[in-house]
Write a protein that holds these residues in place. Structure first.
Motif, PDB file in Angstrom:
ATOM      1  N   GLN A  71      -0.569  -6.771  -1.334  1.00 49.18           N
ATOM      2  CA  GLN A  71      -1.637  -7.056  -0.363  1.00 49.18           C
ATOM      3  C   GLN A  71      -1.859  -8.557  -0.217  1.00 49.18           C
ATOM      4  O   GLN A  71      -2.092  -9.051   0.891  1.00 49.18           O
ATOM      5  CB  GLN A  71      -2.931  -6.358  -0.794  1.00 49.18           C
ATOM      6  CG  GLN A  71      -2.903  -4.875  -0.488  1.00 49.18           C
ATOM      7  CD  GLN A  71      -4.116  -4.145  -1.038  1.00 49.18           C
ATOM      8  OE1 GLN A  71      -4.527  -4.389  -2.171  1.00 49.18           O
ATOM      9  NE2 GLN A  71      -4.685  -3.253  -0.247  1.00 49.18           N
ATOM     10  N   ALA A  74       0.993  -9.767   2.007  1.00 49.22           N
ATOM     11  CA  ALA A  74       0.864  -9.354   3.409  1.00 49.22           C
ATOM     12  C   ALA A  74      -0.285 -10.072   4.114  1.00 49.22           C
ATOM     13  O   ALA A  74      -0.130 -10.526   5.259  1.00 49.22           O
ATOM     14  CB  ALA A  74       0.672  -7.841   3.481  1.00 49.22           C
ATOM     15  N   SER A  75      -1.418 -10.216   3.435  1.00 49.14           N
ATOM     16  CA  SER A  75      -2.558 -10.856   4.108  1.00 49.14           C
ATOM     17  C   SER A  75      -2.290 -12.334   4.335  1.00 49.14           C
ATOM     18  O   SER A  75      -2.615 -12.889   5.386  1.00 49.14           O
ATOM     19  CB  SER A  75      -3.845 -10.636   3.306  1.00 49.14           C
ATOM     20  OG  SER A  75      -3.726 -11.218   2.036  1.00 49.14           O
ATOM     21  N   ARG A  78       0.179 -12.876   7.277  1.00 48.62           N
ATOM     22  CA  ARG A  78      -0.446 -12.821   8.607  1.00 48.62           C
ATOM     23  C   ARG A  78      -1.160 -14.135   8.930  1.00 48.62           C
ATOM     24  O   ARG A  78      -1.212 -14.548  10.072  1.00 48.62           O
ATOM     25  CB  ARG A  78      -1.418 -11.643   8.672  1.00 48.62           C
ATOM     26  CG  ARG A  78      -0.700 -10.315   8.890  1.00 48.62           C
ATOM     27  CD  ARG A  78      -1.661  -9.183   9.221  1.00 48.62           C
ATOM     28  NE  ARG A  78      -2.369  -8.704   8.033  1.00 48.62           N
ATOM     29  CZ  ARG A  78      -1.877  -7.761   7.207  1.00 48.62           C
ATOM     30  NH1 ARG A  78      -0.709  -7.206   7.446  1.00 48.62           N
ATOM     31  NH2 ARG A  78      -2.574  -7.375   6.155  1.00 48.62           N
ATOM     32  N   VAL A 117       5.810 -10.762   8.292  1.00 52.00           N
ATOM     33  CA  VAL A 117       4.642  -9.887   8.416  1.00 52.00           C
ATOM     34  C   VAL A 117       5.084  -8.416   8.373  1.00 52.00           C
ATOM     35  O   VAL A 117       4.504  -7.609   7.635  1.00 52.00           O
ATOM     36  CB  VAL A 117       3.858 -10.204   9.716  1.00 52.00           C
ATOM     37  CG1 VAL A 117       2.773  -9.160   9.953  1.00 52.00           C
ATOM     38  CG2 VAL A 117       3.244 -11.595   9.640  1.00 52.00           C
ATOM     39  N   ASN A 118       6.146  -8.094   9.128  1.00 44.33           N
ATOM     40  CA  ASN A 118       6.648  -6.702   9.148  1.00 44.33           C
ATOM     41  C   ASN A 118       7.062  -6.228   7.765  1.00 44.33           C
ATOM     42  O   ASN A 118       6.652  -5.166   7.305  1.00 44.33           O
ATOM     43  CB  ASN A 118       7.858  -6.583  10.082  1.00 44.33           C
ATOM     44  CG  ASN A 118       7.443  -6.710  11.544  1.00 44.33           C
ATOM     45  OD1 ASN A 118       6.266  -6.546  11.868  1.00 44.33           O
ATOM     46  ND2 ASN A 118       8.401  -7.027  12.412  1.00 44.33           N
ATOM     47  N   SER A 120       6.398  -7.501   4.784  1.00 41.82           N
ATOM     48  CA  SER A 120       5.345  -7.483   3.763  1.00 41.82           C
ATOM     49  C   SER A 120       4.367  -6.326   4.012  1.00 41.82           C
ATOM     50  O   SER A 120       3.782  -5.794   3.067  1.00 41.82           O
ATOM     51  CB  SER A 120       4.620  -8.827   3.689  1.00 41.82           C
ATOM     52  OG  SER A 120       4.051  -9.157   4.925  1.00 41.82           O
ATOM     53  N   THR A 121       4.219  -5.923   5.281  1.00 40.25           N
ATOM     54  CA  THR A 121       3.381  -4.752   5.578  1.00 40.25           C
ATOM     55  C   THR A 121       4.031  -3.496   4.995  1.00 40.25           C
ATOM     56  O   THR A 121       3.356  -2.643   4.402  1.00 40.25           O
ATOM     57  CB  THR A 121       3.191  -4.606   7.098  1.00 40.25           C
ATOM     58  OG1 THR A 121       2.659  -5.828   7.598  1.00 40.25           O
ATOM     59  CG2 THR A 121       2.226  -3.476   7.427  1.00 40.25           C
ATOM     60  N   LYS A 122       5.365  -3.400   5.159  1.00 38.98           N
ATOM     61  CA  LYS A 122       6.095  -2.271   4.550  1.00 38.98           C
ATOM     62  C   LYS A 122       5.977  -2.312   3.028  1.00 38.98           C
ATOM     63  O   LYS A 122       5.923  -1.273   2.365  1.00 38.98           O
ATOM     64  CB  LYS A 122       7.586  -2.341   4.934  1.00 38.98           C
ATOM     65  CG  LYS A 122       7.883  -1.883   6.350  1.00 38.98           C
ATOM     66  CD  LYS A 122       9.398  -1.852   6.569  1.00 38.98           C
ATOM     67  CE  LYS A 122       9.741  -2.150   8.012  1.00 38.98           C
ATOM     68  NZ  LYS A 122      11.147  -2.590   8.176  1.00 38.98           N
ATOM     69  N   VAL A 124       3.465  -3.336   1.280  1.00 41.80           N
ATOM     70  CA  VAL A 124       2.164  -2.773   0.911  1.00 41.80           C
ATOM     71  C   VAL A 124       2.260  -1.240   0.897  1.00 41.80           C
ATOM     72  O   VAL A 124       1.798  -0.587  -0.054  1.00 41.80           O
ATOM     73  CB  VAL A 124       1.062  -3.242   1.895  1.00 41.80           C
ATOM     74  CG1 VAL A 124      -0.242  -2.495   1.626  1.00 41.80           C
ATOM     75  CG2 VAL A 124       0.833  -4.741   1.772  1.00 41.80           C
ATOM     76  N   THR A 142      11.740  -8.264   1.641  1.00 45.18           N
ATOM     77  CA  THR A 142      10.681  -9.245   1.913  1.00 45.18           C
ATOM     78  C   THR A 142      11.123 -10.630   1.461  1.00 45.18           C
ATOM     79  O   THR A 142      10.998 -11.611   2.202  1.00 45.18           O
ATOM     80  CB  THR A 142       9.382  -8.845   1.186  1.00 45.18           C
ATOM     81  OG1 THR A 142       9.092  -7.475   1.472  1.00 45.18           O
ATOM     82  CG2 THR A 142       8.223  -9.715   1.631  1.00 45.18           C
TER      83      THR A 142
END
Lengths: 158, 232
Positions: A71, A74-75, A78, A117-118, A120-122, A124, A142
């Motif tokens: 998290q 990912a945050s 962004r 972003v893509n 790191s979202t995956k 999470v 990542t």
């Protein structure tokens, strides 16, 4: 007469000199703050990456630790896209490893940021599920987007 | 046996097989580690480091258990011996030694020390992105891991400098002292004509004893344990 004239000139000279010195030594506070903030964000992401790889080395990785670290990555990912406004490169006078190519090849840089972003979202999502093999694979993906961008847009760190 | 050899001019073995294998494997792995590191090929870089680690463990063991020219006790000498040897370099013709001379011995220890520090630093190193790391990096903080990585870079440059001095010294022996150091390190043997008259007595065997087997097993076990971070 001569002495009096030099006294009248002196304040202006001092003012001009001070302005020139300020412009030389310090970039606008916003530039310094932006560079410091993005460096701090990257460092948080680096530490979070280490938490993930440390956990994966263990025979019993901690899912909450990995989820939390993902998290953070990912945050911050962004946030980072907006942290490279024009004028925050090496020409700003502030020490930075950001290369001028970021601004000359902005479209590619932005695309690479979106990839981060893509991925790191995956990351999470898989850390939420908790399967170590899947996390390892997604961590590699990542990290790959980090590396691809760093090789092109960051000065080599010795 | 030794007396019989002394009367027959011919090649004498001065380096056992493990010493020579160690030397040339280190040459190859040093180059490969450099290449893989520069190319960010960190999986291969780690494997190469584990192999260097195993070789170092073996060589340190062999410095106590190996043939006479492999042993530290035979070639680690004081500054007095090094000075006496340095003065003897002026004599012509230069007469080669069986084993390391008192200055070469220090060069060997310096290279071994550089490699030990280099491997140790790599085990704990973390890259700035926290993506790539050594097998023991999870035992230390991010900051310590970064410090280890910086040491890894620094010691590599020191190791390169030491290797450059090593190669320069070989050239000096070759062209100035007319002594070939490379062929004996490949074949293990030197013509007794270029050695002192009593050299044959100091000749070494091939070194393939049970002691070598013990060393190989120990080296493999230690390198494996470290490579998995002592998690079995």
């Amino acid at each position: 007469m001569t002495a009096k004239r030099s006294f009248t000139i002196l304040p202006f000279a001092v003012l001009a000199l001070t302005a020139a010195t300020l412009a030389d030594a310090a970039a606008p506070p916003s530039v310094t703050a932006t560079i410091a903030a993005r460096q701090a964000n990257f460092k948080k992401m680096g530490k979070a990456m280490k938490i993930l790889s440390d956990q994966l080395k263990s025979s019993a990785p901690s899912q909450p630790a990995m989820y939390g670290a993902a998290q953070v990555i990912a945050s911050n990912a962004r946030r980072q896209g907006r942290m490279f406004p024009l004028g925050t490169g090496p020409g700003s006078g502030v020490e930075t490893e950001a290369l001028p190519a970021i601004w000359t090849d902005k479209a590619d840089f932005d695309a690479k940021m979106r990839q981060l972003v893509n991925e790191s979202t995956k990351l999470v999502a898989v850390t939420k599920a908790g399967n170590a093999a899947a996390i390892g694979a997604q961590l590699k993906a990542t990290g790959g987007t980090c590396g691809a961008c760093h090789r092109k847009y960051r000065a080599e760190d010795e | 046996m030794a007396e019989a050899q002394a009367r027959v001019p011919g090649p004498i073995r001065v380096w056992d097989l493990p010493v020579r294998l160690f030397h040339w494997l280190i040459v190859g792995l040093f180059a490969f580690s450099w290449w893989s590191g520069e190319n960010h090929d960190m999986d291969w870089h780690r494997w190469s480091g584990y192999a260097v680690l195993a070789l170092l463990v073996f060589r340190l063991y062999w410095g106590f258990a190996g043939t006479s020219t492999a042993r530290f006790a035979a070639f680690v000498r004081g500054p007095g011996a090094a000075l006496t040897y340095a003065r003897s370099l002026a004599q012509r013709p230069y007469v080669a030694k069986v084993g390391h001379n008192p200055i070469g011995g220090w060069s060997v220890m310096l290279m071994l020390a550089a490699l030990v520090v280099q491997v140790a630093a790599g085990l704990f190193a973390v890259d700035v992105d926290g993506i790539e790391s050594g097998p023991l990096s999870d035992y230390v903080s991010f900051e310590t891991g970064r410090a280890a990585a910086k040491l890894h870079h620094l010691v590599f440059n020191i190791a390169l400098a030491v290797v450059a001095v090593h190669i320069a010294a070989i050239m000096v022996y070759r062209f100035w002292l007319k002594t070939d150091l490379i062929t004996p390190m490949i074949t293990g043997k030197r013509q007794s004509a270029s050695l002192p008259p009593d050299a044959a007595a100091a000749a070494v065997g091939l070194g393939l004893s049970w002691r070598a087997l013990v060393g190989v097993a120990a080296a493999a076990a230690v390198a494996y344990a470290i490579s998995v971070g002592f998690r079995f």
